[in-house]
Design an enzyme around this catalytic site. Structure first.
Site, PDB file in Angstrom:
ATOM      1  N   ASN A 174      -9.711   3.238   0.980  1.00 57.51           N
ATOM      2  CA  ASN A 174      -9.776   2.391   2.286  1.00 57.51           C
ATOM      3  C   ASN A 174      -9.704   3.007   3.664  1.00 57.51           C
ATOM      4  OD1 ASN A 174     -10.713   0.080   0.630  1.00 57.51           O
ATOM      5  ND2 ASN A 174      -8.605  -0.829   0.772  1.00 57.51           N
TER       6      ASN A 174
ATOM      7  N   SER B 271      -4.644  -3.865   0.161  1.00 58.52           N
ATOM      8  CA  SER B 271      -5.933  -3.099   0.340  1.00 58.52           C
ATOM      9  C   SER B 271      -5.278  -1.910   1.732  1.00 58.52           C
ATOM     10  CB  SER B 271      -7.035  -3.749   1.141  1.00 58.52           C
ATOM     11  OG  SER B 271      -7.462  -4.716   0.076  1.00 58.52           O
TER      12      SER B 271
ATOM     13  N   HIS C 240      -3.482  -0.062  -6.511  1.00 59.01           N
ATOM     14  CA  HIS C 240      -4.443  -0.617  -5.677  1.00 59.01           C
ATOM     15  C   HIS C 240      -5.888  -0.271  -6.617  1.00 59.01           C
ATOM     16  CE1 HIS C 240      -7.479  -0.052  -2.332  1.00 59.01           C
ATOM     17  NE2 HIS C 240      -7.209  -1.500  -2.432  1.00 59.01           N
TER      18      HIS C 240
ATOM     19  N   GLU D 221      -5.294   3.461  -7.369  1.00 61.60           N
ATOM     20  CA  GLU D 221      -4.575   4.270  -6.644  1.00 61.60           C
ATOM     21  C   GLU D 221      -3.260   3.711  -6.850  1.00 61.60           C
ATOM     22  OE1 GLU D 221      -7.223   5.244  -2.639  1.00 61.60           O
ATOM     23  OE2 GLU D 221      -6.333   3.484  -2.588  1.00 61.60           O
TER      24      GLU D 221
END
Ligand SMILES: CC(=O)CC(=O)SCCNC(=O)CCNC(=O)[C@H](O)C(C)(C)COP(=O)(O)OP(=O)(O)OC[C@H]1O[C@@H](n2cnc3c(N)ncnc32)[C@H](O)[C@@H]1OP(=O)(O)O
Ligand SMILES: NC(=O)C1=CN([C@@H]2O[C@H](COP(=O)(O)OP(=O)(O)OC[C@H]3O[C@@H](n4cnc5c(N)ncnc54)[C@H](O)[C@@H]3O)[C@@H](O)[C@H]2O)C=CC1
Length: 309
Positions: free
Chosen positions: A215, A144, A165, A177
């Site tokens: 994030n 993350s 991700h 991602e």
């Protein structure tokens, strides 16, 4: 089949490895994310080996996958229960489990890691597997927040290392991602993009910057919300309702933090605040630290900001 057979590939230098068509996937970590990724990969025809530290976790993961496949089928095959049952059985047949990553990576086109958010543990894992996986095998992390470059540095396959991700819950969230470091080859990046596409996801290309796109924006929001609550500016229930109804978000920020896992939120923020001690955006929260210390990690442990039992 992979573009190159494993035996042929093993003796090749990395520069000879071209686009790898990913069919055999090893997913390390059978928690929320690993199990979700395994479910989607298996239901899109990939052969998946899910690895974790013990059999009980793996049994729970497979049970969870079966339950979530039923949810998918209920919608996708609403009028065709037999086809739905076949879909579930096919997907489950594509999943095997192991507690020995070293033995299963020998047959993998992709090793995707979804273990605890800790740089040293991820480096140790990949450093060991690098010696055992075939030359063509691509390594990827679902981290993350940690730099893919730092995780990859424990291996000798920098050109075949990237980030993939996913978002929680993986079967529902449409985004992946895809992260290339400065050393990731174009062939590796293309293989990861193609894999994401085969899983039915929409991909965005990200640089190897902290938190990538989502994030880097989401975690400061969650932390500011916790600080708002700590200041007494609103109850968590009111803040959640406000963000759901005021912004149209499916979950309020406290519900979302519990859903992600408060340990994961804290691991992310610990890393970022250590690297940026003077940036108030990454400042620690006493309340978050307390909840994690008490083992109240959110939905997965039955209690976080809210109770789930
Ligand atoms: C920390 C990181 O690194 C990155 C992250 O992941 S950040 C977190 C990103 N995730 C989010 O923001 C999630 C936000 N929340 C949501 O989108 C929704 O609340 C939710 C999809 C999780 C649940 O939706 P809901 O409407 O409250 O509940 P529910 O009715 O149970 O689920 C909605 C649908 O998804 C399905 N679903 C939910 N979880 C599922 C799962 N694990 N597997 C399969 N299907 C699932 C349900 O079956 C349901 O399908 P139908 O519409 O056909 O009935
Ligand atoms: N929870 C979330 O919303 C998201 C998490 N991530 C990232 O995905 C990774 C996993 O997160 P979660 O699935 O939520 O965590 P989790 O806590 O649900 O699962 C982690 C699993 O990894 C296993 N594990 C730990 N060390 C291991 C090792 N050395 N070998 C094999 N298995 C090992 C644990 O036993 C556990 O089952 C983390 O890097 C996290 O930051 C990424 C996107 C979303």
């Amino acid at each position: 089949m992979a573009f190159f057979s494993h035996q042929v590939c093993r003796g090749f230098s990395s520069s000879a490895v071209r686009n790898v068509v990913i069919k055999h996937v090893t997913i390390i970590g059978g928690g929320q994310m690993g199990a979700g990724i395994a479910q989607v990969a298996a239901s899109t025809g990939h052969s998946v080996t899910l690895v974790d530290t013990n059999e009980d976790i793996l049994k729970k993961a497979v049970k969870g996958i079966e339950g979530n496949l039923k949810r998918v089928v209920k919608k996708k095959f609403a009028d065709k229960p037999e086809a739905g049952e076949e879909f579930i059985q096919k997907a489950l047949q594509n999943v095997s489990t192991s507690t020995d990553a070293g033995s299963v990576v020998r047959d993998s086109d992709l090793v995707l890691e979804a273990i605890v958010e800790n740089l040293k543990i991820k480096q140790d894992l990949f450093g060991g597997l690098d010696k055992l996986a075939p030359a063509h095998t691509i390594f990827a992390s679902n981290t993350s927040s940690l730099p893919i470059t730092d995780i990859a540095s424990s291996t000798n396959r920098l050109d075949r290392f990237g980030g993939l991700h996913f978002f929680n819950p993986v079967p529902v969230m449409k985004l992946v991602e895809v992260i290339a470091t400065s050393a990731t080859s174009q062939e590796t990046f293309d293989s990861l993009l193609n894999f994401s596409k085969k899983l039915g996801k929409t991909s965005v290309s990200c640089k190897d910057t902290p938190g990538f796109i989502v994030n880097r924006l989401l975690l400061p929001y969650i932390m500011e919300v916790i600080r708002m609550y700590e200041r007494g500016d609103g109850s968590k229930e009111d803040i959640d309702i406000a963000m759901k109804l005021g912004c149209g978000y499916p979950m309020g920020p406290f519900e979302l933090a519990d859903y992600v896992g408060l340990d994961t939120v804290k691991f992310i923020m610990d890393g970022w605040s250590a690297a940026n001690p003077d940036n108030p955006v990454f400042a620690q929260s006493e309340l978050l630290t307390k909840l994690v210390a008490e083992g109240k990690l959110g939905k997965k442990t039955g209690e976080g900001f809210y109770k789930y039992k």
